[in-house]
Design an enzyme around this catalytic site. Structure first.
Site, PDB file in Angstrom:
ATOM      1  N   LYS A 196       8.980   7.880  17.955  1.00  0.00           N
ATOM      2  CA  LYS A 196       8.867   7.415  16.561  1.00  0.00           C
ATOM      3  C   LYS A 196       7.932   6.206  16.400  1.00  0.00           C
ATOM      4  CE  LYS A 196      11.421   9.179  13.746  1.00  0.00           C
ATOM      5  NZ  LYS A 196      11.209  10.557  13.275  1.00  0.00           N
ATOM      6  N   CYS A 388     -12.670 -27.975  39.061  1.00  0.00           N
ATOM      7  CA  CYS A 388     -12.952 -28.754  37.850  1.00  0.00           C
ATOM      8  C   CYS A 388     -12.027 -29.975  37.763  1.00  0.00           C
ATOM      9  CB  CYS A 388     -12.881 -27.851  36.626  1.00  0.00           C
ATOM     10  SG  CYS A 388     -13.958 -28.464  35.320  1.00  0.00           S
ATOM     11  N   GLY A 390      -9.361 -30.214  39.082  1.00  0.00           N
ATOM     12  CA  GLY A 390      -8.892 -30.275  40.470  1.00  0.00           C
ATOM     13  C   GLY A 390      -9.867 -31.048  41.349  1.00  0.00           C
ATOM     14  N   HIS A 514     -16.214 -23.378  37.664  1.00  0.00           N
ATOM     15  CA  HIS A 514     -15.092 -22.421  37.708  1.00  0.00           C
ATOM     16  C   HIS A 514     -15.516 -21.139  38.419  1.00  0.00           C
ATOM     17  CE1 HIS A 514     -12.252 -24.498  35.025  1.00  0.00           C
ATOM     18  NE2 HIS A 514     -13.340 -25.001  34.470  1.00  0.00           N
ATOM     19  N   GLU A 516     -13.769 -18.898  39.571  1.00  0.00           N
ATOM     20  CA  GLU A 516     -12.892 -17.755  39.265  1.00  0.00           C
ATOM     21  C   GLU A 516     -13.491 -16.806  38.223  1.00  0.00           C
ATOM     22  OE1 GLU A 516     -12.329 -20.920  38.523  1.00  0.00           O
ATOM     23  OE2 GLU A 516     -11.107 -21.214  36.720  1.00  0.00           O
TER      24      GLU A 516
HETATM   25  N1  GLN Z   1     -10.777 -32.061  31.502  1.00  0.00           N
HETATM   26  C1  GLN Z   1     -11.870 -32.122  32.415  1.00  0.00           C
HETATM   27  C2  GLN Z   1     -13.202 -32.302  31.697  1.00  0.00           C
HETATM   28  O1  GLN Z   1     -13.302 -32.058  30.527  1.00  0.00           O
HETATM   29  C3  GLN Z   1     -11.901 -30.901  33.318  1.00  0.00           C
HETATM   30  C4  GLN Z   1     -12.074 -29.635  32.556  1.00  0.00           C
HETATM   31  C5  GLN Z   1     -11.674 -28.417  33.361  1.00  0.00           C
HETATM   32  O2  GLN Z   1     -10.917 -28.519  34.313  1.00  0.00           O
HETATM   33  N2  GLN Z   1     -12.139 -27.273  32.952  1.00  0.00           N
HETATM   34  O3  GLN Z   1     -14.163 -32.677  32.300  1.00  0.00           O
END
Ligand code: GLN
Length: 542
Positions: A196, A388, A390, A514, A516
């Site tokens: 349904k 980033c 990190g 990034h 990833e």
């Molecule tokens: N906040 C951080 C910046 O603007 C890192 C950004 C992120 O991790 N994509 O530089």
């Protein structure tokens, strides 16, 4: 609509969704792309999002999931990530359009007087703008697969649905099909699959004037012939075009599962394309590795958007790809960064993990916990990957603990710290506008030989995607390098630090970009591949 493209040979598949959200329209669209590519056809995909934000860039990841970044620096819906991971299509700004963007552009034209005094209306002005956007991505491909976000019945998606309805008659109707994804729930108490909701959803679509050609029925159990017949009868589709989209363990099984149901052959037949044998060997290979991995490893992800794991979609997939590349299953240990703050026993949270990853993020919540995670990985020589934010944490940690720059910090978090190791560039002004003030998209990075980075990539120049405002502060570069922090990746002009490493460590690498966003199951990103292989070695030795 700008040009009547009636001679165009490009085929269009519109994908809509019904009953409820989260049925996996993005994966279904991406899987269709993968299947068509297996016949040697060239595809592109696009996503129409009905919300009013001009792009998802300023949206909280806890609301809408990850913001996916393309090479050309567009901040887009996470479904574009699935499209790039499943196919060879290259996503650009034009591949994701929101209602906000459409209205914004139409209103700008109105202000410039481009409508010559006419009343500006949803039909035809908004719908024309939508249709032109669809045609824009159709250059140089055989197929455009266009996914409409939201669920049929939402007020918001109406202009998009109206536009795709009109589209069929603007171009050759033979070159357009509509695929509708619905739910066929299994009701335990009745012991039955129920049709349904699908009937109602298709009714809703027909009210708008769209008759679906193919139904993808998301279900826990295989649809029997009888159920397919019933759905076909009520929904005016052929029984063979009622496709079981059964739950599977891994999203990478979906293309093969849909192929087994005959979806690719039906699509080709509907377009009058002679089918030949598809080449799905790569999909088969990775599925063997996913289903029967030889190894297993646990990776800790220290983040703060843990209530919605979709916030880390590409990251999680890239870790799985790293696993596929090493014939290993990757288990994730989600560590809430805030739980590490002021917690003497915090490192217990890592006890079964053989690698630590601090992902990207914004703002100060959990920041000290992330920095503690870096200390743990550095001191205990556990493979560490910083991305980033990190990387910012990794650099701050090194400055504080090794260089003894007490209270070193990032100006994103505080402007009062004595050593702002991470800072805005001198000419960067982010006051006021939050949208469009970041370093976005692909940038080159030069690698130093004799580094973890070079070992992984095997080349000295790489291109990676960025999304951040803050950078390594060059004022402290020499001091940190003298104290042993290795800068292994820089921008070609030497001004921007892109990758840092610690040498006396099994694998410690943090990057400003990034990676990833550039990983796929067939081609795991080299940094994820090597992070997982180091984590596997760590597990073996400890
Ligand atoms: N906040 C951080 C910046 O603007 C890192 C950004 C992120 O991790 N994509 O530089």
């Amino acid at each position: 609509m700008k040009k009547k493209n009636s001679k165009s040979k490009v085929k269009f598949i519109f994908v809509t969704g019904g009953v409820l959200s989260s049925l996996g329209k993005g994966i279904a669209a991406a899987s269709m792309g993968a299947l068509l590519e297996s016949y040697g056809l060239k595809v592109t995909l696009m996503k129409l999002d009905p919300y009013i934000n001009v792009d998802p860039g300023t949206m909280n990841p806890l609301q809408h999931g990850e913001v996916y970044v393309t090479d050309d620096g567009a901040e887009t819906d996470l479904d574009l990530g699935h499209y790039e991971r499943f196919t060879h299509a290259q996503m650009r700004k034009t591949n994701n359009v929101t209602a906000g963007k459409i209205y914004h552009d139409v209103i700008q034209k109105e202000r410039k007087g481009e409508f010559l005094g006419k009343t500006v209306q949803v039909i035809p002005h908004i719908t024309d703008e939508i249709k032109n956007r669809i045609l824009l991505v159709a250059e140089g491909v055989d197929f455009v697969i266009c996914e409409v976000g939201g669920t049929v019945g939402d007020i918001e998606s109406l202009p998009f649905l109206e536009a795709i309805r009109q589209f069929r008659f603007d171009i050759n109707p033979k070159n357009v099909i509509y695929v509708h994804l619905t739910l066929v729930p299994y009701i335990k108490t009745a012991g039955e699959l129920k049709t349904k909701p699908t009937q109602h959803s298709v009714q809703k679509l027909r009210e708008i004037g769209i008759q679906p050609d193919i139904l993808l029925c998301r279900t826990e159990q295989k649809l029997s012939k009888d159920i397919k017949k019933k759905i076909a009868l009520f929904c005016s589709v052929e029984p063979q075009s009622v496709i079981t989209a059964q739950d599977v363990d891994s999203i990478y099984q979906v293309p093969l599962a849909l192929h087994d149901e005959g979806l690719d052959k039906i699509i080709l037949r509907k377009f009058g394309i002679k089918d030949k044998a598809p080449n799905l060997s790569k999909w088969q290979d990775i599925n063997v590795k996913i289903q029967k991995p030889k190894h297993e490893v646990e990776i800790a992800i220290v983040g703060k958007y843990l209530d919605l794991k979709e916030s880390y979609k590409s990251l999680v997939e890239a870790l799985y790809h790293g696993g596929i590349g090493n014939n290993a299953k990757v288990n994730l240990n989600w560590v809430d960064a805030e739980l590490l703050e002021g917690n003497e026993n915090g490192s217990d949270l890592f006890k079964n993990s053989s690698g630590v990853l601090v992902p990207g993020g914004f703002g100060d919540r959990g920041i000290e916990g992330k920095i503690r995670a870096v200390t743990y990985a550095r001191v205990n020589k556990v493979p560490f990957f910083g991305i980033c934010l990190g990387m910012h944490c990794a650099v701050i940690e090194y400055a504080r603990s090794v260089v003894n720059l007490k209270n070193a910090h990032s100006s994103e978090i505080t402007s009062n710290a004595p050593y702002l190791i991470i800072d805005l560039l001198p000419d960067q002004d982010v006051k006021g506008n939050k949208g469009g003030t970041m370093r976005l998209g692909e940038y080159p990075c030069q690698l130093r030989k004799n580094s973890f980075a070079y070992e992984a990539y095997g080349t000295t120049e790489v291109y990676e995607r960025h999304r951040h405002r803050y950078e390594f502060n060059n004022k402290y570069r020499l001091r940190l390098e003298d104290a042993g922090l290795k800068i292994s990746g820089i921008s070609p002009n030497g001004n921007l630090v892109e990758i840092v490493e610690i040498e006396d460590h099994p694998w410690f690498l943090a990057g400003q970009f990034h990676p990833e966003f550039k990983s796929s199951p067939m081609e795991p990103h080299p940094l994820f591949q090597n992070f997982i292989s180091s984590s596997l070695s760590y597990k073996e030795k400890n």
